[in-house]
Design a protein around this motif. Structure first.
Motif, PDB file in Angstrom:
ATOM      1  N   THR A 161      -1.376  16.326  -7.576  1.00  0.00           N
ATOM      2  CA  THR A 161      -0.183  15.189  -7.787  1.00  0.00           C
ATOM      3  C   THR A 161       0.568  15.105  -6.818  1.00  0.00           C
ATOM      4  O   THR A 161       0.981  13.856  -6.650  1.00  0.00           O
ATOM      5  N   LEU A 162       0.955  15.769  -5.960  1.00  0.00           N
ATOM      6  CA  LEU A 162       1.668  15.326  -4.767  1.00  0.00           C
ATOM      7  C   LEU A 162       0.942  14.799  -3.778  1.00  0.00           C
ATOM      8  O   LEU A 162       1.532  13.896  -3.043  1.00  0.00           O
ATOM      9  N   ALA A 163      -0.394  14.836  -3.577  1.00  0.00           N
ATOM     10  CA  ALA A 163      -1.252  14.387  -2.598  1.00  0.00           C
ATOM     11  C   ALA A 163      -1.098  12.719  -2.873  1.00  0.00           C
ATOM     12  O   ALA A 163      -1.092  12.072  -2.031  1.00  0.00           O
ATOM     13  N   MET A 164      -1.132  12.396  -4.104  1.00  0.00           N
ATOM     14  CA  MET A 164      -1.445  10.839  -4.539  1.00  0.00           C
ATOM     15  C   MET A 164      -0.161  10.075  -3.843  1.00  0.00           C
ATOM     16  O   MET A 164      -0.367   9.138  -3.265  1.00  0.00           O
ATOM     17  N   PRO A 165       1.058  10.468  -4.168  1.00  0.00           N
ATOM     18  CA  PRO A 165       2.151   9.411  -3.599  1.00  0.00           C
ATOM     19  C   PRO A 165       2.329   9.418  -2.112  1.00  0.00           C
ATOM     20  O   PRO A 165       2.161   8.365  -1.386  1.00  0.00           O
ATOM     21  N   PHE A 166       2.086  10.480  -1.290  1.00  0.00           N
ATOM     22  CA  PHE A 166       1.759  10.517  -0.005  1.00  0.00           C
ATOM     23  C   PHE A 166       0.956   9.402   0.584  1.00  0.00           C
ATOM     24  O   PHE A 166       1.067   8.910   1.402  1.00  0.00           O
ATOM     25  N   ILE A 167      -0.450   9.635  -0.069  1.00  0.00           N
ATOM     26  CA  ILE A 167      -1.519   8.821   0.385  1.00  0.00           C
ATOM     27  C   ILE A 167      -1.283   7.469   0.057  1.00  0.00           C
ATOM     28  O   ILE A 167      -1.419   6.474   1.029  1.00  0.00           O
ATOM     29  N   LEU A 168      -0.769   7.150  -1.076  1.00  0.00           N
ATOM     30  CA  LEU A 168      -0.384   5.792  -1.260  1.00  0.00           C
ATOM     31  C   LEU A 168       0.466   5.068  -0.637  1.00  0.00           C
ATOM     32  O   LEU A 168       0.234   4.059   0.019  1.00  0.00           O
ATOM     33  N   PHE A 169       1.737   5.917  -0.368  1.00  0.00           N
ATOM     34  CA  PHE A 169       2.626   5.385   0.581  1.00  0.00           C
ATOM     35  C   PHE A 169       2.094   5.013   1.925  1.00  0.00           C
ATOM     36  O   PHE A 169       2.761   4.213   2.642  1.00  0.00           O
ATOM     37  N   SER A 170       1.699   6.194   2.394  1.00  0.00           N
ATOM     38  CA  SER A 170       1.132   6.117   3.873  1.00  0.00           C
ATOM     39  C   SER A 170       0.090   4.724   4.114  1.00  0.00           C
ATOM     40  O   SER A 170       0.256   4.409   5.173  1.00  0.00           O
ATOM     41  N   GLY A 171      -0.703   4.635   2.896  1.00  0.00           N
ATOM     42  CA  GLY A 171      -1.404   3.580   3.087  1.00  0.00           C
ATOM     43  C   GLY A 171      -0.846   2.132   3.362  1.00  0.00           C
ATOM     44  O   GLY A 171      -1.290   1.333   4.227  1.00  0.00           O
ATOM     45  N   TRP A 172       0.450   2.067   2.779  1.00  0.00           N
ATOM     46  CA  TRP A 172       1.067   0.692   2.827  1.00  0.00           C
ATOM     47  C   TRP A 172       1.765   0.950   4.344  1.00  0.00           C
ATOM     48  O   TRP A 172       1.913  -0.236   4.930  1.00  0.00           O
ATOM     49  N   MET A 173       2.375   1.942   4.764  1.00  0.00           N
ATOM     50  CA  MET A 173       2.893   2.012   5.987  1.00  0.00           C
ATOM     51  C   MET A 173       1.660   1.646   7.277  1.00  0.00           C
ATOM     52  O   MET A 173       2.074   1.169   8.083  1.00  0.00           O
ATOM     53  N   LEU A 174       0.590   2.318   6.792  1.00  0.00           N
ATOM     54  CA  LEU A 174      -0.509   2.088   7.987  1.00  0.00           C
ATOM     55  C   LEU A 174      -0.762   0.427   7.890  1.00  0.00           C
ATOM     56  O   LEU A 174      -1.184   0.037   9.133  1.00  0.00           O
ATOM     57  N   ALA A 175      -0.697  -0.512   6.888  1.00  0.00           N
ATOM     58  CA  ALA A 175      -1.020  -1.597   6.986  1.00  0.00           C
ATOM     59  C   ALA A 175      -0.098  -2.279   8.148  1.00  0.00           C
ATOM     60  O   ALA A 175      -0.169  -3.077   8.998  1.00  0.00           O
ATOM     61  N   GLY A 176       1.385  -1.545   8.062  1.00  0.00           N
ATOM     62  CA  GLY A 176       2.495  -1.901   8.947  1.00  0.00           C
ATOM     63  C   GLY A 176       2.137  -1.758  10.479  1.00  0.00           C
ATOM     64  O   GLY A 176       2.370  -2.596  11.411  1.00  0.00           O
ATOM     65  N   VAL A 177       1.539  -0.324  10.593  1.00  0.00           N
ATOM     66  CA  VAL A 177       1.304   0.090  12.015  1.00  0.00           C
ATOM     67  C   VAL A 177       0.086  -0.841  12.498  1.00  0.00           C
ATOM     68  O   VAL A 177       0.082  -1.255  13.682  1.00  0.00           O
ATOM     69  N   GLU A 178      -0.706  -1.207  11.620  1.00  0.00           N
ATOM     70  CA  GLU A 178      -1.784  -2.106  12.059  1.00  0.00           C
ATOM     71  C   GLU A 178      -1.383  -3.621  12.700  1.00  0.00           C
ATOM     72  O   GLU A 178      -1.741  -3.852  13.775  1.00  0.00           O
ATOM     73  N   SER A 179      -0.435  -3.934  12.172  1.00  0.00           N
ATOM     74  CA  SER A 179       0.283  -5.254  12.437  1.00  0.00           C
ATOM     75  C   SER A 179       1.039  -4.927  13.688  1.00  0.00           C
ATOM     76  O   SER A 179       1.464  -6.023  14.384  1.00  0.00           O
ATOM     77  N   SER A 180       1.780  -3.836  13.853  1.00  0.00           N
ATOM     78  CA  SER A 180       2.719  -3.796  14.869  1.00  0.00           C
ATOM     79  C   SER A 180       2.513  -2.555  15.719  1.00  0.00           C
ATOM     80  O   SER A 180       3.127  -1.623  15.394  1.00  0.00           O
ATOM     81  N   SER A 181       1.288  -2.693  16.318  1.00  0.00           N
ATOM     82  CA  SER A 181       0.698  -1.254  17.216  1.00  0.00           C
ATOM     83  C   SER A 181       1.597  -0.659  18.149  1.00  0.00           C
ATOM     84  O   SER A 181       1.584   0.688  18.450  1.00  0.00           O
ATOM     85  N   GLY A 182       2.511  -1.517  18.542  1.00  0.00           N
ATOM     86  CA  GLY A 182       3.703  -0.710  19.631  1.00  0.00           C
ATOM     87  C   GLY A 182       4.794   0.184  18.983  1.00  0.00           C
ATOM     88  O   GLY A 182       5.404   0.948  19.749  1.00  0.00           O
TER      89      GLY A 182
END
Lengths: 465, 203
Positions: A161-182
């Motif tokens: 259960t703890l894994a799920m929120p971490f992965i979902l939220f990181s996925g949202w953050m990763l989309a941001g990382v892709e758009s601002s790679s610096g």
């Protein structure tokens, strides 16, 4: 008909129908047959390709819309589905206790269907939710209604259960990382959150403590099924992240972190396995060792990453089912699976003991057995990367070998006059024999897996290219 | 302005209910607090999600409370699980823990708002409080009911934050299923062990 309906909806409904309508003694055959048919359909009918049977044209379309999002299974998924449902059929046919099989078969089919949904859902990030749902369905399997839940079950539920929120939220953050790679700060934060999520999901060191606990507390067969199914889909999910996010794939720091995590898992599991006095816990540590190897393989920035990972995963299903079945047969005879209790049982259950030791040796990476080709391929890649890591992996394998020798020694430690007898049923003997033969076939002729490897790399767009 | 004030009241309710669940060991108080917590969470969720989707979360949450409550009601007092003696049980210790969570949430809220603008201070504060309270709840209990309550609290905190960044109907639906599933699993774990062993299962 669309592929998600065939491989997600149908098995899920079949699971419910088996629970409600199929008599206890036929459920294993019905569930196993359903899984086998789904596996054969995946092998014979390529997804999204029209097939002419006389005047009849059959085509399984790829996707289905659901609440504005799609569930999609491509042609490349066909091979994976064949492997998954084929292995599931083996697990279902392997159930032999008529009083408990119904719940296992029905929930097992639903769990596999949910896991399949996790690879089909788009965006793939939502798979975390489906994995959590599958994990919750496992609980009634693990805890019979007359038994209190042990610490292992509770920890399993908490970690998943703890894994799920971490992965979902990181996925949202990763989309941001892709758009601002610096942006280094966001990159580190999303990497850390993602790492935590997968640490819970994979059960990396020291979060794997629930596995040996479960092996001690609940049915080894059910735990074995969980370890097989969870690992295969979690791995595919993790590979999906590697495939879709360039910076994860190319970051040398993250790659090192993954490799060292895998190395610590493999080495610690091997060392702990050598010190165990319970054959169930030894199996748990062996499964952790193999997961460690999978994690390690995912960290290698090699073009063979997909092949190595699947070379590890495919025999794993066979090894675990044989091991779990053999332990279940032995468990009927003894109160506990402690080494002191199973002493001399090789004379009463020679086939089960032989199968158990063979599966154990295969996970250890013994030559001529199914685990060997994958260890060889991984060893070759690792040798070019770091000899220190190779050494620690070898220590893990050595620990497992010691555990195998100890187990064998205890099983054959019988009174000199104790008679030899075969107490396994013919069904059990057949299942174990088929499994052991399979282990030798894959070990001696690994090219039999080649047809599966033709399509599997195309599951991923960028990995292994 | 008015909405902001109500949102801060919701955050206060979250702090109060989280503390009540952590400190008070009576299951009736805990489940009542969880019900109120879902109401506060509903308000914060509707800051970013449409009312209907927020209502779905509220109804699911109350269904979970009902499921857990009815199951617990059916069990005798003797079925109450004893906490592990290893875990700290003192009321003062738990008050200090929730205090730490409140301080951490207060300290991080503005920082997170600066990192991810547009979420809203109340949404972040409420979410962090719930996540923190849920996690420390998991750390100080070995009782099945309270473990599920801890997981649900943590998940509610995450849902408030995630609602601000993801508004897909499928996600809302799946999260509702996960919440309901956790409630059912909690009920099952509560009942497990209290039934007589009628059949021998050797799997």
């Amino acid at each position: 008909m669309s592929a998600p309906v065939v491989w997600i909806l149908i098995p899920f409904l079949a699971g419910i129908l088996i629970l409600l309508f199929v008599p206890e003694k036929y459920s294993s055959i019905v569930g196993g047959t359903v899984a086998m048919i789904l596996s054969l359909v995946a092998l014979i009918f390529p997804i999204d390709t029209a097939l002419l049977l006389g005047s009849l044209s059959i085509k399984i379309s790829t996707s289905v819309e659901f609440f504005g999002r799609s569930f999609s299974l491509s042609t490349a998924d066909g091979t994976l589905l064949a492997i998954v449902y084929g292995s599931a059929a083996f697990w279902f046919f392997g159930v032999y206790s008529p009083k408990a099989e119904k719940r296992f078969i029905s929930l097992g089919l639903m769990i596999v269907a949910l896991f399949t949904a996790s690879i089909a859902v788009e965006p793939f990030l939502y798979a975390a939710l489906l994995l959590e749902m599958a994990a919750m369905l496992v609980i009634p399997l693990l805890v019979p209604i007359y038994q209190k839940a042990g610490r292992g079950v509770v920890r399993f539920l908490i970690y998943q259960t703890l894994a799920m929120p971490f992965i979902l939220f990181s996925g949202w953050m990763l989309a941001g990382v892709e758009s601002s790679s610096g942006d280094f700060g966001t990159t580190v934060q999303s990497g850390a959150i993602l790492g935590l999520g997968f640490a819970f999901l994979f059960g990396v060191f020291p979060l794997y403590n629930w596995i040996p606990m479960l092996m001690e507390e609940v049915s080894p067969y059910v735990t074995g099924f969980l370890l097989w199914s969870l690992s295969i889909f979690t791995t595919i999910f993790a590979l999906g992240f590697l495939d879709r996010y360039t910076w994860i794939r190319t970051s040398p720091q993250l790659s090192s972190a993954i490799i060292y995590t895998g190395m610590i898992m493999a080495a610690s599991a091997g060392i702990f396995a050598a010190m165990q006095k319970h054959i169930g816990r030894i199996m748990g540590y062996a499964a952790i060792f193999e997961t460690g190897l999978v994690v390690l393989a995912m960290g290698l920035r090699s073009s063979n990453i997909v092949d190595i990972v699947f070379l590890l995963l495919i025999p794993r299903g066979l090894e675990l089912v044989i091991w779990a079945l053999a332990i279940s047969i032995i468990k009927r005879e003894v109160y506990s699976l402690r080494l002191s209790e199973v002493r001399g049982l090789a004379r009463k259950y020679p086939i089960a003991v032989a199968a158990l030791v063979t599966a154990h040796l295969s996970i250890t990476g013994f030559p001529l057995l199914a685990g060997f080709p994958s260890r060889l391929a991984l060893g070759q890649e690792l040798a070019g990367y770091s000899l220190t890591i190779s050494f620690w992996v070898f220590i893990g394998m050595f620990g497992l070998l010691i555990a195998a020798i100890r187990t064998l020694a205890v099983f054959v430690m019988a009174d000199e006059n104790a008679p030899w007898s075969v107490n396994e049923s013919w069904v059990q003997i057949s299942m174990l024999a088929i499994g052991v033969i399979g282990l030798f076939v894959i070990g001696i002729f690994p090219q039999v897996l080649k047809p599966f490897f033709v399509n599997l790399p195309s599951l991923f767009e960028h990995l292994g290219r | 302005m008015f909405i902001d004030i109500i949102s801060w009241i919701a955050v206060g309710m979250i702090l109060f209910t989280s503390a009540a669940m952590l400190i008070n060991r009576d299951w009736r108080v805990s489940l009542g607090a969880l019900g109120v917590q879902y109401l506060a969470a509903f308000w914060l969720v509707t800051r970013h999600l449409p009312f209907v989707m927020g209502s779905a979360k509220l109804i699911t949450g109350w269904m979970v409370v009902a499921v857990l409550g009815m199951t617990r009601l059916g069990l005798s007092t003797a079925d109450e699980r004893n906490e592990s003696s290893f875990l700290p049980r003192g009321r003062a210790f738990r008050i200090i823990l929730i205090g730490i969570v409140a301080f951490v949430a207060a300290g991080s809220t503005a920082r997170i708002e600066a990192l991810i603008p547009g979420l809203g201070l109340q949404v972040i504060a409420g979410s962090l409080l719930l996540i923190g309270a849920g996690i420390i709840h998991l750390g100080v209990t070995s009782d099945s009911l309270h473990i599920v309550l801890g997981l649900l609290t943590m998940l509610t905190g995450f849902e408030i934050l995630y609602a601000a960044v993801e508004s897909s109907i499928l996600v809302v639906g799946l999260l509702a299923i996960v919440n309901l599933g956790l409630g059912l699993v909690g009920s099952y774990l509560l009942v497990a062990g209290s039934m007589p062993h009628e059949v021998e299962e050797v799997l």
